[in-house]
Design an enzyme around this catalytic site. Sequence first.
Site, PDB file in Angstrom:
ATOM      1  N   CYS A   1      22.639   8.387   4.315  1.00 42.79           N
ATOM      2  CA  CYS A   1      22.884   7.794   3.638  1.00 42.79           C
ATOM      3  C   CYS A   1      23.353   6.020   3.977  1.00 42.79           C
ATOM      4  CB  CYS A   1      23.219   8.091   2.285  1.00 42.79           C
ATOM      5  SG  CYS A   1      22.469   9.414   1.627  1.00 42.79           S
TER       6      CYS A   1
ATOM      7  N   ARG B   1      21.096   5.165   9.128  1.00 35.70           N
ATOM      8  CA  ARG B   1      21.378   6.269   8.563  1.00 35.70           C
ATOM      9  C   ARG B   1      20.877   7.588   7.714  1.00 35.70           C
ATOM     10  NH1 ARG B   1      27.305   5.340   8.930  1.00 35.70           N
ATOM     11  NH2 ARG B   1      27.394   6.633   6.947  1.00 35.70           N
TER      12      ARG B   1
ATOM     13  N   TRP C   1      19.077  10.027   2.662  1.00 36.71           N
ATOM     14  CA  TRP C   1      18.595  10.782   3.612  1.00 36.71           C
ATOM     15  C   TRP C   1      18.826  11.728   2.600  1.00 36.71           C
ATOM     16  CZ3 TRP C   1      21.010  15.291   5.685  1.00 36.71           C
ATOM     17  CH2 TRP C   1      20.238  15.923   6.942  1.00 36.71           C
TER      18      TRP C   1
ATOM     19  N   ASN D   1      27.191   8.614  -0.679  1.00 34.45           N
ATOM     20  CA  ASN D   1      26.655   8.594   0.181  1.00 34.45           C
ATOM     21  C   ASN D   1      27.462  10.582   0.556  1.00 34.45           C
ATOM     22  OD1 ASN D   1      26.672   9.496   3.156  1.00 34.45           O
ATOM     23  ND2 ASN D   1      28.522   7.459   3.396  1.00 34.45           N
ATOM     24  N   GLY D   2      27.383  11.568   0.083  1.00 32.45           N
ATOM     25  CA  GLY D   2      28.284  12.261   0.883  1.00 32.45           C
ATOM     26  C   GLY D   2      27.452  13.435  -0.463  1.00 32.45           C
TER      27      GLY D   2
ATOM     28  N   GLU E   1      20.876  18.076  26.935  1.00 33.86           N
ATOM     29  CA  GLU E   1      20.850  16.846  26.421  1.00 33.86           C
ATOM     30  C   GLU E   1      19.600  16.531  27.068  1.00 33.86           C
ATOM     31  OE1 GLU E   1      22.420  15.140  24.421  1.00 33.86           O
ATOM     32  OE2 GLU E   1      21.639  13.238  24.916  1.00 33.86           O
TER      33      GLU E   1
ATOM     34  N   LYS F   1      16.784  14.493  24.326  1.00 33.92           N
ATOM     35  CA  LYS F   1      16.622  14.062  24.262  1.00 33.92           C
ATOM     36  C   LYS F   1      14.524  14.594  23.495  1.00 33.92           C
ATOM     37  CE  LYS F   1      19.231  12.400  22.557  1.00 33.92           C
ATOM     38  NZ  LYS F   1      19.659  12.367  22.643  1.00 33.92           N
TER      39      LYS F   1
ATOM     40  N   GLU G   1      14.032  15.539  19.811  1.00 36.77           N
ATOM     41  CA  GLU G   1      14.389  14.732  18.530  1.00 36.77           C
ATOM     42  C   GLU G   1      13.491  14.163  18.098  1.00 36.77           C
ATOM     43  OE1 GLU G   1      19.051  13.450  18.219  1.00 36.77           O
ATOM     44  OE2 GLU G   1      18.177  13.198  20.369  1.00 36.77           O
TER      45      GLU G   1
ATOM     46  N   HIS H   1      16.463  35.396  31.982  1.00 36.63           N
ATOM     47  CA  HIS H   1      17.310  36.722  31.508  1.00 36.63           C
ATOM     48  C   HIS H   1      15.227  35.960  29.933  1.00 36.63           C
ATOM     49  CE1 HIS H   1      20.138  38.503  33.890  1.00 36.63           C
ATOM     50  NE2 HIS H   1      20.382  36.961  34.227  1.00 36.63           N
TER      51      HIS H   1
ATOM     52  N   LYS I   1      21.874   8.757  12.020  1.00 36.42           N
ATOM     53  CA  LYS I   1      22.172   8.619  12.825  1.00 36.42           C
ATOM     54  C   LYS I   1      23.415   9.115  12.973  1.00 36.42           C
ATOM     55  CE  LYS I   1      23.549   6.189  17.260  1.00 36.42           C
ATOM     56  NZ  LYS I   1      23.218   7.272  17.354  1.00 36.42           N
TER      57      LYS I   1
HETATM   58  C1  G6P Z   1      23.672  13.136  14.182  1.00 35.61           C
HETATM   59  C2  G6P Z   1      22.730  12.354  15.848  1.00 35.61           C
HETATM   60  C3  G6P Z   1      23.467  13.066  17.141  1.00 35.61           C
HETATM   61  C4  G6P Z   1      24.340  12.682  17.461  1.00 35.61           C
HETATM   62  C5  G6P Z   1      25.507  13.403  16.709  1.00 35.61           C
HETATM   63  C6  G6P Z   1      26.839  13.467  16.577  1.00 35.61           C
HETATM   64  O1  G6P Z   1      22.841  14.298  14.752  1.00 35.61           O
HETATM   65  O2  G6P Z   1      21.037  11.701  15.405  1.00 35.61           O
HETATM   66  O3  G6P Z   1      22.322  11.592  17.907  1.00 35.61           O
HETATM   67  O4  G6P Z   1      24.844  12.854  18.593  1.00 35.61           O
HETATM   68  O5  G6P Z   1      24.747  13.456  15.447  1.00 35.61           O
HETATM   69  O6  G6P Z   1      27.238  12.740  16.046  1.00 35.61           O
HETATM   70  P1  G6P Z   1      28.428  11.562  16.637  1.00 35.61           P
HETATM   71  O7  G6P Z   1      28.868  10.647  15.848  1.00 35.61           O
HETATM   72  O8  G6P Z   1      29.689  12.787  15.715  1.00 35.61           O
HETATM   73  O9  G6P Z   1      28.384  11.306  17.597  1.00 35.61           O
END
Ligand code: G6P
Length: 608
Positions: free
Chosen positions: A2, A27, A74, A100-101, A481, A485, A488, A504, A603
Amino acid sequence: MCGIVGYVGPREAAPFLVEGLARLEYRGYDSAGVAVLNGAGVETRKLAGRIAGLRELLTRTPVHGRCGIGHTRWATHGAPTERNAHPHTDCTRTLALVHNGIIENADVLRKRLEQDGHRFVTETDTETLVHLIEESPGATLEARVIAALDHVEGTYGIAVVAEADPGKIVVARRGSPVLLGVGDGEFLVASDASAVLGHTRSVVYLNDGDVAVVTPEGYRVLDRDAREQDRAVDDIEWDLDAIALGGYPHFMLKEICEQAETVRSTLRGRLLVAEGTARLNGLNLTAEDCRAIQRVVIVACGTSWHAGLVGRHVIEELVGIPVSVEYASEYRYRRQLHLPGTVTIAISQSGETADTLEALRAARAGGSTVLGLVNVVGSTIAREADGGLYLHAGPEIGVASTKAFTSQVVALLLLGLYLGRQRELSGEEGRRLAAQLARLPELVERTLAVEPQVRALAERYADARNALYLGRGATFPVALEGALKLKEISYIHAEGYPAAEMKHGPIALIDENMPVVCLAPKDPVYAKVVSNMQEVKARGGRIIAITSEGNGDLSKLADHQIAVPTSPPLIAPVLTVIPLQLLAYHIAVLRGCDVDRPRNLAKSVTVE
Ligand code: G6P
């Protein structure tokens, strides 16, 4: 998670609100709305959907007024519908609020407020706040907000306007970021600096517990007992170019391609090649403090957690002390062991992730020194930590983190080098590593040249339904990672696994339809990874090998190979991750996915 904005000043509020929301859309982007004081009362416009839709709505049915608030959502409580979109209003529609929260005691509050006759029209937790303010006593809006917040459990960044107090926005925060943009006779409110940068570089970051009263004449910051607080005005260091696409089709691609520069900026002014160490004044640790460290705990979420896993290898190898890497959301609810000599490092791009922030607070309460490895200057984690390192990677807009990851790994390498030199790392080893790090931006630049090859690969695998990523040692986190990616942004199910651990379980999934990305840089476990690739090959899996230029030819084993420049094993994650970022990006584009705004994600995750 948000985004909230506000404007008060001599001009029409709506254009400021929409512009700010567009910058905060990363956000959250499932619904949006604004509320403006139009002279007669509170007028709202909202809809399910994105800011572009809100802009059109406001063109068709404008709202006029010089004081207003806005929100991009969000969803947590209640589906992303027009009705649930913020701003929310009270029973008399004379108060409007954005939030937001999460209000944790919303159910209890709602029940009580309904019994008292309040009519709820949404399924959100937020609506309880606006009814609470409606019934709270006080001569001013700020007095009523302060009184209402006394009943609230949970986290919030809020902005409130009221017909009875025209030309005023009241802002409060606990656990969710809010700042004020200070202009000339006009003021903005926003979740982060990107939303105000088009109009001012001067910002006031609010602390948890602050309540701010903003009018065209100025702003006041109060504590919860309405006592005035002093808050410094800070300068935003970057400019609008940093948050523009600059000719790229997506922020994610722009941010991937920027990495030679962002890695350079993380290193800038810190690497002391001749001395074989780093200058990290922001750590606020004396040489004696450094030598007293007995254990490091890293807390983080998502991509930052993966960087932390690389950090474990880096710190254990260079500094010789044990490191544990914790999911912040799990760590914060575990018993805190008071072990002397513990340093806890919170890694966070945004510096606002709720779980990481709470993990940092829990660690501090357990007696640990807390450091922050953060990208966003002035963010809550950066301000609450005892010291740390800024990444200086510039704003990251794409929801899938890319350049922040490589800068986090580089920051951890700098930290490892620095702490190592205070302990067991020799001058010669330090100088060798520092020289290698100095060359890293150039190696990143060369690695980015694999893009055409990766694009061709993406065409071959864009229809895959599953994918497996395998790595070992410091490159195992890169497998995690790479898989993150892909899932996501392309919604293909993908898993990262330690290459040997595949036997395993996941090996049962391998057939001729399964792409298996094998990370095989030049390092001491290269031969072992090659054996693991044999195991995949024997089951018909399609192998995509990410290897180093100095390694032998893998064409007999791998269906495809992509070579990155050779580097020491601890540095390899910075290079090997790049083809995986590009692969996920191109596959998502080919599948027609919204790369910068993947479904269901946000994000900055400022809720638990
Ligand atoms: C969300 C984002 C990720 C990020 C994670 C942690 O899930 O989509 O891209 O890695 O939060 O965020 P931060 O700002 O704490 O690195």
